[in-house]
Structure formats: structure tokens, C-alpha cells
Design a protein around this motif. Sequence first.
Motif, PDB file in Angstrom:
ATOM      1  N   GLY A  19       0.822  -1.202   0.000  1.00  0.00           N
ATOM      2  CA  GLY A  19       0.000   0.000   0.000  1.00  0.00           C
ATOM      3  C   GLY A  19       0.853   1.248   0.000  1.00  0.00           C
ATOM      4  N   TRP A  20       0.237   2.401  -0.396  1.00  0.00           N
ATOM      5  CA  TRP A  20       0.966   3.653  -0.476  1.00  0.00           C
ATOM      6  C   TRP A  20       0.012   4.831  -0.289  1.00  0.00           C
ATOM      7  N   THR A  21       0.604   5.994  -0.017  1.00  0.00           N
ATOM      8  CA  THR A  21      -0.178   7.222  -0.003  1.00  0.00           C
ATOM      9  C   THR A  21      -0.210   7.801  -1.420  1.00  0.00           C
ATOM     10  N   PRO A  22      -1.355   8.368  -1.834  1.00  0.00           N
ATOM     11  CA  PRO A  22      -1.520   8.764  -3.229  1.00  0.00           C
ATOM     12  C   PRO A  22      -1.077  10.207  -3.507  1.00  0.00           C
ATOM     13  N   ALA A  23      -0.819  10.463  -4.791  1.00  0.00           N
ATOM     14  CA  ALA A  23      -0.475  11.814  -5.225  1.00  0.00           C
ATOM     15  C   ALA A  23      -1.679  12.740  -5.183  1.00  0.00           C
ATOM     16  N   VAL A  44      -3.915   3.714  -0.622  1.00  0.00           N
ATOM     17  CA  VAL A  44      -4.292   2.820  -1.716  1.00  0.00           C
ATOM     18  C   VAL A  44      -3.600   1.474  -1.514  1.00  0.00           C
ATOM     19  N   PHE A  45      -4.278   0.388  -1.868  1.00  0.00           N
ATOM     20  CA  PHE A  45      -3.684  -0.949  -1.827  1.00  0.00           C
ATOM     21  C   PHE A  45      -3.556  -1.480  -3.252  1.00  0.00           C
ATOM     22  N   ASP A 201       5.819   6.754  -0.844  1.00  0.00           N
ATOM     23  CA  ASP A 201       5.587   6.459   0.575  1.00  0.00           C
ATOM     24  C   ASP A 201       4.839   5.133   0.670  1.00  0.00           C
ATOM     25  N   VAL A 202       5.580   4.035   0.788  1.00  0.00           N
ATOM     26  CA  VAL A 202       4.988   2.703   0.932  1.00  0.00           C
ATOM     27  C   VAL A 202       4.668   2.485   2.406  1.00  0.00           C
ATOM     28  N   THR A 203       3.411   2.217   2.706  1.00  0.00           N
ATOM     29  CA  THR A 203       2.967   2.151   4.098  1.00  0.00           C
ATOM     30  C   THR A 203       3.001   0.737   4.675  1.00  0.00           C
ATOM     31  N   TRP A 204       2.994  -0.276   3.830  1.00  0.00           N
ATOM     32  CA  TRP A 204       3.054  -1.661   4.278  1.00  0.00           C
ATOM     33  C   TRP A 204       3.255  -2.524   3.029  1.00  0.00           C
ATOM     34  N   GLY A 205       3.604  -3.792   3.215  1.00  0.00           N
ATOM     35  CA  GLY A 205       3.666  -4.656   2.049  1.00  0.00           C
ATOM     36  C   GLY A 205       4.525  -5.891   2.232  1.00  0.00           C
ATOM     37  N   PHE A 206       4.418  -6.797   1.250  1.00  0.00           N
ATOM     38  CA  PHE A 206       5.244  -8.004   1.244  1.00  0.00           C
ATOM     39  C   PHE A 206       5.275  -8.589  -0.162  1.00  0.00           C
ATOM     40  N   TYR A 207       6.307  -9.404  -0.401  1.00  0.00           N
ATOM     41  CA  TYR A 207       6.317 -10.294  -1.560  1.00  0.00           C
ATOM     42  C   TYR A 207       6.426 -11.715  -1.038  1.00  0.00           C
ATOM     43  N   SER A 208       5.604 -12.600  -1.597  1.00  0.00           N
ATOM     44  CA  SER A 208       5.644 -14.010  -1.233  1.00  0.00           C
ATOM     45  C   SER A 208       5.621 -14.865  -2.493  1.00  0.00           C
ATOM     46  N   PRO A 209       6.571 -15.795  -2.618  1.00  0.00           N
ATOM     47  CA  PRO A 209       6.509 -16.744  -3.733  1.00  0.00           C
ATOM     48  C   PRO A 209       5.515 -17.873  -3.488  1.00  0.00           C
TER      49      PRO A 209
END
Length: 226
Positions: A19-23, A44-45, A201-209
Motif C-alpha cells: 500500500g501507499w499514499t496517493p499523489a 491505496v492498496f 511512501d509505501v505504508t506496508w507490504g510483502f512479496y511471497s513466492p
Amino acid sequence: MTELVAAQLVVNSRMLYFGWTPADPEAVSALVPEGLTPAPNRQVFMNQYVVDDATQTSGFGAYSLTYLGPDLSGMDAPDGVTPGRWWTHYFNSSPAVRAYAAARGVPASVGTTTIELRGHRLVATTESDGVPVIRTTARVGRTGDAVNRGQLRYLTHLDGELLSGNYPFVAEPVDPFEVESLEFLEPDHPVYALRPAEPLDVTWGFYSPRASFAYPGGESVLASVD
């Protein structure tokens, strides 16, 4: 409530979710329907994922998907912490999955997602009707002992009703993980309204295979809408 088809299970997808904050916070707010409230920061997600083989699903077959939209306030998932979410865009490569999603009020459209990993550099690209519209670049590590698990909540409109669905998931995130860039490539495409602020500004997140989930589950009607 419209009759809905059977639930589906997906296992071991390759998933980039953050997720991030938008322009343009006001543009994001404008995409949230009356009766729902966007998150205070208009966060935004986005989920970009690929299901490589038909054996990873209970009936969908292989497909790719990017979906995104605003987080909501006052509509938390069952954990009471993760915000509920409103889909504004849903780019899917499979006619079967698009039909399944549309039967739940999801704004499903034609699109493809690719995730390319070279060393520690991951590039995820989303196309809408053959045109690249979003590209994410991230640095990723290896999976360890950590497991993300829980339920997500997504809301949709269908046949004059506001629906809520709980979607259980289990994912093995990599560490380290960092989104280096998020590009919205087509200013004339409607999804451009959700582009990120600068600097990113990334507020949270992950990558998973290896991310597994069922959808939908625990559906309910919240309200009738015009």
C-alpha cells in the motif's frame, strides 16, 4: 441477494501486495461510493499476483491478476486492525475468473500481470487490454520462517446491495523486502488516479513466492444502495 457460485481455493501464487499514499487524495476519495469512508490518509492498496499452473487452483486454472483501490475507514477485517478495501480496478487474464468476480460486483476487466525475478530484483508489470499501465520494481530476499496469515475484507456493490466478503490467506513473505519504484505508465488510463505521491511512501507490504487464499468467504449483505 444474487445467487453466488462456489468458492475457490488458490495455493502457492507468486504475490506482491502493498500500500501507499496517493499523489491525489481527492481523486482517490472520489472513487469511494456514498456510504463508505476512505482511510484518513487516502491510502491505496494493490495486489499483483500470478498463478502459474492449473493445479494451484480448485477450478480457476492458471491466471494472473492485479487489483487495487482505496482502503476504507470503519470497515476493518475480522482482526480489527487491517482495513476493509474497495476495489476500483481488477485486471484479470482469465475469462472464467473475470466472470466469477463480476458475479460478486467486482469491476473485472481484461488484463495480464507478469512477475520477473532476477537475483534480488523483482519487476511486476500490469497490462490493461495489452497496454502496460503499472510497473513495480522491488528488491526481495528469501523466505524464512515467518508466515503471514489472517483474513482480508473486500466490499463491492451488486444488484443494489453493498456486499462484504472475508478472504482467508496464508503467505510466506521474503526478507528483506523493499519497493524501490511504482510507476503508473498511462496518464490517460483511469487507474492513473491512484498513482503514488512523490517521493514514494509505501505504508506496508510483502512479496511471497507462496501465497494461498480462498475467495470469497463469509459473504454478507451490509446494506441496500441506490
